[in-house]
Structures are given as C-alpha cells and as structure tokens.
Design an enzyme around this catalytic site. Structure first.
Site: not given
Length: 472
Positions: A364, A336
C-alpha cells in the site's frame, strides 16, 4: 492508506517446528540457521522461474492490464459507494475465472460518506477561487456556507499560543511537510484542535511531498465532546500564499461551502482467494492490498496497484504449477481509507487462528520500482527474510528495511505476527496520493512486473518452507 504507530505488547508468542505445528516460545527448533539458509538457497531456480514469467514471460504487463481494465471500467471506489461494490463483484468473478481456490466474499459493515458540492473563495484581500477537497467524514456547512476571517498557523503549538484569536475564525494550517507519518496528524486532528479553540471551520495544507496546485484528501477524525466543524484540504500553494499574506498583516476572509454528508454504514465485503497448502493447509501466508479508494482520480496507485500485484502473485505461482506447503491467502480489503474498517472485522473473525499465520503482507505504498521489503518481526525471522530476499538478486532488489506495516495488517503485527510491506518511491507516491492525479497515467507496467515478482517470490518461499517464521 495511512500509517499507524505500532506498540508491541510483551506477550508470549508462538513459534513453529519442522512439523509445521505451532509451539510455545520456550521450545527451540532443532534446525541450525545454516540448514535453514541451505533450504532457502534451494529455491533459487523457483525464484528465477517466477521472475522470468513475471518480468520477461507470458505474464509480463498482466497486472497493469488487469488494473487498467478495472479502474477504467469502475473509476474511483470510495467506501460505501456503488462503484466499490461493483469492483468487488468484478474481482470476485475475476478470481474465480483465474482458477484460484476458495474464492469467496466475507461480509462487513463500512462507513458511507459523500463530499457533495464544495467550494472555497477568498473574498479578502482579493477574490480568489481556491481548489479544495473535503476530508473524509467531515460534516458540511449550512447551505449559505461559512464566511469568516482566517487565522493562519504553522503548528498545533502556534494554535495553542494564539487560541484567543481563533474564536469564530477559519483556522488555516500551513504546516511544513516533514514526512507523511508526522505531517498527516494535521489532516487527522486539525479540525478537532481548531474546534477546541472556537474555530468555525479548518482548512489543512495538503499532506503531499510535491504539488502542482493539487489538493489531497484523506480521512479526518472527530472527537467525542468536541464540536464538529467542517474541514477540507487546500493546496500547498494556497496555504503558503495565505501565510505570506498574514505575515504582512493582511486581513483574509474566506467563504467555505461544503455539501458533505455522512450516511448509515453500508454493506460491503473483503474479497478472498487462496492457493490451498499441500502439507499444512491450516497455516497461512497472507498477501493483500485494498480495493477501495478515495473518490478522486482512479485509485490506480492507492491501492489498485497493491491489490493487483497481490492477485498477480497468486496467478504467477498457479501458472507455474506450484503449490506451497502452507496456504497462500489473498485478501482484497474494503474500507481501508476509513482506517482499516474491513481489515479490523477480518481480524476479529480470524484472530482465534493467529498462531497459524506465518506472515502477513500488504502492498500500500505504491508499485513503482521497489527499493526492497520492509519487515517487522523477531531478529531470527529477519535473518530468514534477508535470505529469502537474496533470491531476488536477478532483479537487484534484495534489501530488507525496518518497520513493515500497513493499515490493514497492523492488527496482526501488533499481536506479534511477522509483517512485511513493499517499500517504494515515497516522494513520487505522496506527490499523487489521495489526489485527482492518482490515475493509470502514473503507473508503469514494467515496474509493476518487478513488484509482482518480488511479492510472489517472498510469499511463495515463506509459505513453502518447512517451518513458520519464528516470533519474538
């Protein structure tokens, strides 16, 4: 993690009827909103059971303890590293042992960059050793380093105005922190803009809401046709000090040494586990976090916490003997931090089934005490999500905010799938983000319990409702 700006394409999306099958936009559900509201209210006892198990019951502190074991064992998990692949194999085994279904690894290719040894020393107007962290994908310096005079600017506009002064210098950006999504542009684009005006390196004030002399790393991006120059982040304190020195007319000289190297792409995996739906197993509610991190700290907050409350959501639902009508799919993303590399490959592999995705969720932004849920989708979907969040009144977390997002789920959101993210204490989050301070010390087991409860209630109810979330 990093924010992406979303632009929505005006295309005809798909909805669902009570059959659970997807239909075209101009078909209309026969159910009234009052009926949907009553359906959601019927989940009150289930929501309380999830909350009680997560916050007060046998599962309390479980996500914290699971996370601590992984990050203490493996440490930071940068893209392309052996530690990331060790973490993926451990998680694959953990999910199988937890009794989840269809546990498997989906192979992807990801970037591999290593920072190597690095240093920055101010030689004039005084000797001062600076704390730095090279930025992801940066090239290194020659072995002897780069020694050059400094040009300090506070914005890209100032850099353009002073372009003739930049040639052969190290550009130092002392941009003010406005918010992450705006200020991070200096980290991402700073080296390219400096190179365009002839700079030999760039040093970026760390994108952080607070600093105790802590550099914060992150990805940066080169541009085709523009020379690649070394780039690193420096502390807020050093950026401000050099800005003051420059304003007094001091000549500033820095010697920068960076051993950063880019290697060929590495093999990796997205990690997947499910609770298979009882009635519409082909339809999906996706919950996720990313397993990779930067190479400093432990990656406990970014994004160990998000990954582990996503696992915890499925564990809670399984432990209560619940099986939603739709499949609940957990995905732990890889790479990511390099821009959603693993998630993009997942999207390419699965987008043919996009009409079967009811909701995509990513945590996140930390797993401190949540403020509520961020949501992107149609207004009809938003009213449904607001009703679902009302089930979380026992923990007093019921707000629904705009702009649900996440680097890994934005591919789906841009294509019209409703998306949700957990909103948290962003000031605290960006104080530790991408720094050596991202360790288990900043995590709170009680706050993680609540975050997991919110995640589990939302994902379960939306997966179990008779209809998929309507799209715009």
């Amino acid at each position: 993690m990093k924010f992406l700006l979303l632009t929505f394409v005006g295309v005809v999306h798909l909805l669902s009827l009570s059959s659970g099958k997807t239909i075209y936009k101009n078909d209309i559900s026969q159910r009234s909103f009052q009926e949907i509201k009553e359906e959601i209210a019927s989940y009150g006892d289930v929501a309380k059971a999830i909350i009680n198990l997560a916050v007060y019951g046998k599962a309390q502190n479980r996500s914290y303890e699971r996370l601590a074991l992984l990050v203490d064992t493996v440490g930071p998990r940068p893209s392309g590293s052996k530690s990331l692949e060790k973490a993926i194999q451990i998680m694959h085994q953990n999910l199988q042992e937890d009794g989840l279904e269809n546990v498997h690894l989906e192979p992807v290719k990801i970037p591999h960059w290593e920072r190597g040894e690095e240093s920055a020393v101010m030689l004039e107007p005084r000797i001062h050793k600076m704390a730095i962290l090279g930025l992801g994908s940066s090239i290194g310096t020659p072995p002897e380093g780069i020694t050059a005079e400094v040009l300090v600017v506070t914005s890209f506009e100032e850099l353009q105005r002073r372009a003739p002064e930049a040639r052969g210098k190290i550009v130092v950006y002392n941009q003010p922190y406005v918010n992450y999504s705006k200020t991070v542009l200096y980290r991402v684009q700073g080296s390219v803009e400096a190179a365009k005006v002839g700079a030999v390196a760039s040093l970026i004030r760390s994108v952080a809401s607070f600093s105790i002399y802590s550099p914060h790393t992150g990805i940066q991006e080169y541009q085709d046709g523009v020379p690649k120059i070394p780039t690193a982040c420096i502390t807020v304190e050093d950026a401000e000090m050099m800005s003051r020195m420059a304003s007094r007319g001091n000549r500033i000289v820095i010697q920068l040494k960076m051993g950063a190297k880019n290697y060929p792409d590495a093999d990796s995996f997205n990690t997947v586990a499910e609770i298979i739906g009882s009635k519409y197993p082909e339809q999906v509610v996706l919950v996720s976090g990313h397993l990779d991190s930067w190479d400093v700290g432990q990656g406990a907050m970014d994004d160990g916490g998000g990954a582990f409350i996503s696992w915890e959501a499925l564990s809670l639902i399984k432990d209560l003997g619940l099986r939603p009508k739709r499949t609940l799919r957990l995905v732990l993303w890889t790479a990511e931090e390099q821009g959603g590399i693993g998630a993009f490959q997942y999207y390419q592999l699965h987008k043919a089934n996009i009409s079967n995705y009811s909701l995509v969720m990513e945590s996140d932004l930390g797993t401190f005490l949540p403020s509520g849920l961020q949501f992107t989708g149609s207004e009809k979907a938003r009213t449904i999500v607001e009703e679902v969040m009302s089930l979380l009144q026992p923990v007093n977390i019921t707000q629904v905010f705009r702009a649900g997002e996440g680097t890994d789920i934005n591919f789906w959101i841009q294509a019209g799938v409703p998306g949700a993210s957990l909103l948290d204490d962003l000031y605290k989050y960006f104080s530790f983000h991408h720094s050596r301070g991202d360790t288990m010390t900043i995590m709170d087991p009680k706050q993680m319990n609540v975050a997991a409860a919110v995640w589990a209630v939302v994902s379960y109810v939306i997966a179990d409702m008779e209809e998929m979330l309507p799209r715009s």
